[in-house]
Motif scaffolding. Structure first.
Motif, PDB file in Angstrom:
ATOM      1  N   UNK A 174       0.829  -1.206   0.000  1.00  0.00           N
ATOM      2  CA  UNK A 174       0.000   0.000   0.000  1.00  0.00           C
ATOM      3  C   UNK A 174       0.859   1.250   0.000  1.00  0.00           C
ATOM      4  N   UNK A 175       1.874   1.261   0.878  1.00  0.00           N
ATOM      5  CA  UNK A 175       2.701   2.462   0.988  1.00  0.00           C
ATOM      6  C   UNK A 175       3.531   2.697  -0.271  1.00  0.00           C
ATOM      7  N   UNK A 176       4.133   1.608  -0.769  1.00  0.00           N
ATOM      8  CA  UNK A 176       5.049   1.774  -1.900  1.00  0.00           C
ATOM      9  C   UNK A 176       4.311   2.034  -3.197  1.00  0.00           C
ATOM     10  N   UNK A 177       3.324   1.205  -3.503  1.00  0.00           N
ATOM     11  CA  UNK A 177       2.630   1.348  -4.780  1.00  0.00           C
ATOM     12  C   UNK A 177       1.671   2.526  -4.781  1.00  0.00           C
ATOM     13  N   UNK A 178       1.076   2.801  -3.614  1.00  0.00           N
ATOM     14  CA  UNK A 178       0.127   3.918  -3.561  1.00  0.00           C
ATOM     15  C   UNK A 178       0.765   5.224  -3.978  1.00  0.00           C
ATOM     16  N   UNK A 179       1.988   5.442  -3.534  1.00  0.00           N
ATOM     17  CA  UNK A 179       2.664   6.693  -3.866  1.00  0.00           C
ATOM     18  C   UNK A 179       2.937   6.791  -5.361  1.00  0.00           C
ATOM     19  N   UNK A 180       3.544   5.748  -5.920  1.00  0.00           N
ATOM     20  CA  UNK A 180       3.885   5.794  -7.348  1.00  0.00           C
ATOM     21  C   UNK A 180       2.645   5.815  -8.235  1.00  0.00           C
ATOM     22  N   UNK A 181       1.604   5.085  -7.864  1.00  0.00           N
ATOM     23  CA  UNK A 181       0.379   5.110  -8.665  1.00  0.00           C
ATOM     24  C   UNK A 181      -0.295   6.473  -8.615  1.00  0.00           C
ATOM     25  N   UNK A 182      -0.197   7.139  -7.466  1.00  0.00           N
ATOM     26  CA  UNK A 182      -0.753   8.491  -7.386  1.00  0.00           C
ATOM     27  C   UNK A 182      -0.018   9.441  -8.327  1.00  0.00           C
ATOM     28  N   UNK A 183       1.313   9.319  -8.376  1.00  0.00           N
ATOM     29  CA  UNK A 183       2.083  10.162  -9.295  1.00  0.00           C
ATOM     30  C   UNK A 183       1.723   9.853 -10.741  1.00  0.00           C
ATOM     31  N   UNK A 184       1.549   8.564 -11.052  1.00  0.00           N
ATOM     32  CA  UNK A 184       1.148   8.195 -12.416  1.00  0.00           C
ATOM     33  C   UNK A 184      -0.191   8.819 -12.763  1.00  0.00           C
ATOM     34  N   UNK A 185      -1.130   8.757 -11.829  1.00  0.00           N
ATOM     35  CA  UNK A 185      -2.458   9.327 -12.068  1.00  0.00           C
ATOM     36  C   UNK A 185      -2.380  10.817 -12.311  1.00  0.00           C
ATOM     37  N   UNK A 186      -1.596  11.517 -11.487  1.00  0.00           N
ATOM     38  CA  UNK A 186      -1.485  12.975 -11.635  1.00  0.00           C
ATOM     39  C   UNK A 186      -0.850  13.333 -12.968  1.00  0.00           C
ATOM     40  N   UNK A 187       0.248  12.655 -13.303  1.00  0.00           N
ATOM     41  CA  UNK A 187       0.943  12.976 -14.552  1.00  0.00           C
ATOM     42  C   UNK A 187       0.097  12.626 -15.777  1.00  0.00           C
ATOM     43  N   UNK A 188      -0.590  11.497 -15.732  1.00  0.00           N
ATOM     44  CA  UNK A 188      -1.443  11.130 -16.862  1.00  0.00           C
ATOM     45  C   UNK A 188      -2.590  12.124 -17.018  1.00  0.00           C
ATOM     46  N   UNK A 189      -3.178  12.559 -15.907  1.00  0.00           N
ATOM     47  CA  UNK A 189      -4.265  13.542 -15.979  1.00  0.00           C
ATOM     48  C   UNK A 189      -3.763  14.864 -16.552  1.00  0.00           C
ATOM     49  N   UNK A 190      -2.545  15.248 -16.113  1.00  0.00           N
ATOM     50  CA  UNK A 190      -1.989  16.493 -16.633  1.00  0.00           C
ATOM     51  C   UNK A 190      -1.734  16.396 -18.130  1.00  0.00           C
ATOM     52  N   UNK A 191      -1.209  15.246 -18.579  1.00  0.00           N
ATOM     53  CA  UNK A 191      -0.956  15.071 -20.007  1.00  0.00           C
ATOM     54  C   UNK A 191      -2.242  15.129 -20.811  1.00  0.00           C
ATOM     55  N   UNK A 192      -3.310  14.528 -20.304  1.00  0.00           N
ATOM     56  CA  UNK A 192      -4.594  14.552 -21.014  1.00  0.00           C
ATOM     57  C   UNK A 192      -5.160  15.965 -21.103  1.00  0.00           C
ATOM     58  N   UNK A 193      -5.030  16.711 -20.016  1.00  0.00           N
ATOM     59  CA  UNK A 193      -5.529  18.090 -20.046  1.00  0.00           C
ATOM     60  C   UNK A 193      -4.764  18.926 -21.072  1.00  0.00           C
ATOM     61  N   UNK A 194      -3.449  18.720 -21.148  1.00  0.00           N
ATOM     62  CA  UNK A 194      -2.652  19.490 -22.106  1.00  0.00           C
ATOM     63  C   UNK A 194      -2.992  19.109 -23.542  1.00  0.00           C
ATOM     64  N   UNK A 195      -3.265  17.808 -23.746  1.00  0.00           N
ATOM     65  CA  UNK A 195      -3.669  17.386 -25.087  1.00  0.00           C
ATOM     66  C   UNK A 195      -5.000  18.011 -25.474  1.00  0.00           C
ATOM     67  N   UNK A 196      -5.926  18.089 -24.523  1.00  0.00           N
ATOM     68  CA  UNK A 196      -7.228  18.696 -24.816  1.00  0.00           C
ATOM     69  C   UNK A 196      -7.077  20.172 -25.182  1.00  0.00           C
ATOM     70  N   UNK A 197      -6.071  20.817 -24.602  1.00  0.00           N
ATOM     71  CA  UNK A 197      -5.855  22.234 -24.898  1.00  0.00           C
ATOM     72  C   UNK A 197      -4.972  22.437 -26.121  1.00  0.00           C
ATOM     73  N   UNK A 198      -4.491  21.339 -26.702  1.00  0.00           N
ATOM     74  CA  UNK A 198      -3.626  21.453 -27.878  1.00  0.00           C
ATOM     75  C   UNK A 198      -2.198  21.755 -27.531  1.00  0.00           C
ATOM     76  N   UNK A 199      -1.847  21.674 -26.238  1.00  0.00           N
ATOM     77  CA  UNK A 199      -0.469  21.964 -25.808  1.00  0.00           C
ATOM     78  C   UNK A 199       0.277  20.633 -25.722  1.00  0.00           C
ATOM     79  N   UNK A 200       1.014  20.287 -26.741  1.00  0.00           N
ATOM     80  CA  UNK A 200       1.656  18.974 -26.809  1.00  0.00           C
ATOM     81  C   UNK A 200       3.105  18.985 -26.348  1.00  0.00           C
ATOM     82  N   UNK A 201       3.688  20.154 -26.158  1.00  0.00           N
ATOM     83  CA  UNK A 201       5.111  20.219 -25.821  1.00  0.00           C
ATOM     84  C   UNK A 201       5.456  19.512 -24.502  1.00  0.00           C
TER      85      UNK A 201
END
Length: 367
Positions: free
Chosen positions: A175-202
């Motif tokens: 829980x401690x080890x995977x929870x942290x890394x999975x949370x970071x994956x979720x945040x980064x993936x969400x950020x990437x999707x939002x940028x794609x929706x805005x057309x910001x691909x850089x």
């Protein structure tokens, strides 16, 4: 039959039957001066001793047969043989397998036979002291068998409790080890999707690189933690668990998730007990995971203070705290981490708003 030491299973049964049989047969041979031992008497001695091999698989039948053999032997031959030992061993087996009342009943019946036989006989074969000793041996045979059974049950329960504790520890590690890394994956993936929706691909490459790194770390941690479940004859994995020395890397990973993480260390940095070291690291990791998931914070302050008798870990953010303000599984997990090493964990509003986690972990560990 499995041959091992200490003896177990059928090997132990054969050893008991052989030892009792050898003693009873040898004593009977030496006592032939007290009277003639006929074929029937030898048959009773031999079969009663051999029956002890089955004393744990068929305890009631063996106790009944050895009692019958004794009841027939002494009227036919006399008191020259210690065949009564076969019956006592059978009662021990009955008590060892949980048939305490059955064994007690057979013991009472056997003692009754002896008393009636002595009363009906023209002369005494056993004096009062011998009768008392016989009663004590019968009681001891049943009682010791029951004690052995209770001890084995206790040891099995202790092993189950240890296995359960180990499973809980592994679950907490995952829980401690995977929870942290999975949370970071979720945040980064969400950020990437939002940028794609805005057309910001850089910035997508940086976000996906962070996702790749976090998932790789998660997989390594999964393999490391599950490695303890391998069989004992397999080579054990593993690098030591992460501790306070790995905090800079942990803070860097949180910064990749978009948090402004500030770390500080006060006091003389020194080696701490491994259990305290891991607990401190996991508490910081879980606190950062909670911030990433729930707090909507932009800044986190992480401080580690080395004091004379304890290590103090503090994580404070400027967000809105846990969802609903309650104690979720993350806070409960951090509390368990702290108490497992004899420490304490306090949570609540921070000095400047947000949420604060404060752990005090004694350097002596749990007392």
């Amino acid at each position: 039959m499995e041959w091992s030491w200490p003896p177990r299973g059928r090997f132990a049964d054969a050893l008991v039957a052989g030892a009792v049989g050898a003693f009873v047969l040898g004593s009977t041979v030496l006592s032939t001066t007290h009277g003639d031992v006929g074929v029937v008497s030898w048959l009773l001695v031999g079969t009663a001793s051999a029956a002890l091999y089955h004393r744990r698989r068929h305890p009631v039948a063996v106790a009944a047969y050895t009692l019958l053999a004794c009841a027939l032997y002494y009227p036919l031959t006399g008191p020259g043989s210690p065949i009564m030992l076969t019956f006592m061993a059978a009662m021990f087996g009955a008590g060892e397998t949980g048939r305490l009342w059955v064994a007690a009943g057979f013991g009472t019946l056997a003692f009754g036979f002896v008393v009636v036989g002595e009363a009906a006989s023209e002369r005494r074969h056993l004096d009062d002291v011998s009768l008392f000793l016989l009663f004590g041996w019968l009681v001891a045979s049943v009682a010791v068998g029951g004690v052995v059974r209770t001890r084995r049950a206790y040891l099995r329960e202790a092993q189950r409790a240890a296995a359960t504790g180990e499973r809980l520890r592994i679950a907490r590690e995952l829980h401690d080890a995977l929870g942290h890394d999975l949370s970071l994956i979720n945040v980064q993936a969400s950020a990437a999707l939002r940028r794609m929706d805005k057309g910001d691909t850089a910035p997508q490459r940086d976000a996906l690189a962070a996702v790749k790194d976090a998932s790789g770390r998660g997989l390594k941690e999964l393999r490391r933690t599950l490695g303890v479940l391998r069989q004992v004859d397999e080579p054990a994995p593993l690098a030591p668990p992460a501790g306070l020395a790995a905090l800079p890397d942990l803070l860097d990973r949180s910064r990749q998730a978009g948090l402004a993480v500030h770390g500080s260390v006060t006091g003389a940095v020194r080696e701490v007990p491994p259990s305290v070291d891991v607990a401190a690291y996991r508490i910081v990791q879980e606190a950062l995971t909670n911030v990433t998931r729930h707090a909507s914070a932009s800044r986190v302050d992480v401080s580690v203070a080395y004091r004379e008798r304890e290590v103090e870990v503090r994580v404070a953010d400027d967000g809105r705290g846990p969802n609903g303000g309650g104690a979720g599984s993350g806070i409960l997990g951090m509390t368990e981490r702290a108490t497992s090493v004899g420490g304490t964990l306090d949570t609540g509003p921070g000095d400047d708003g947000g949420f604060r986690v404060l752990a005090r972990l004694p350097l002596g560990g749990a007392s």
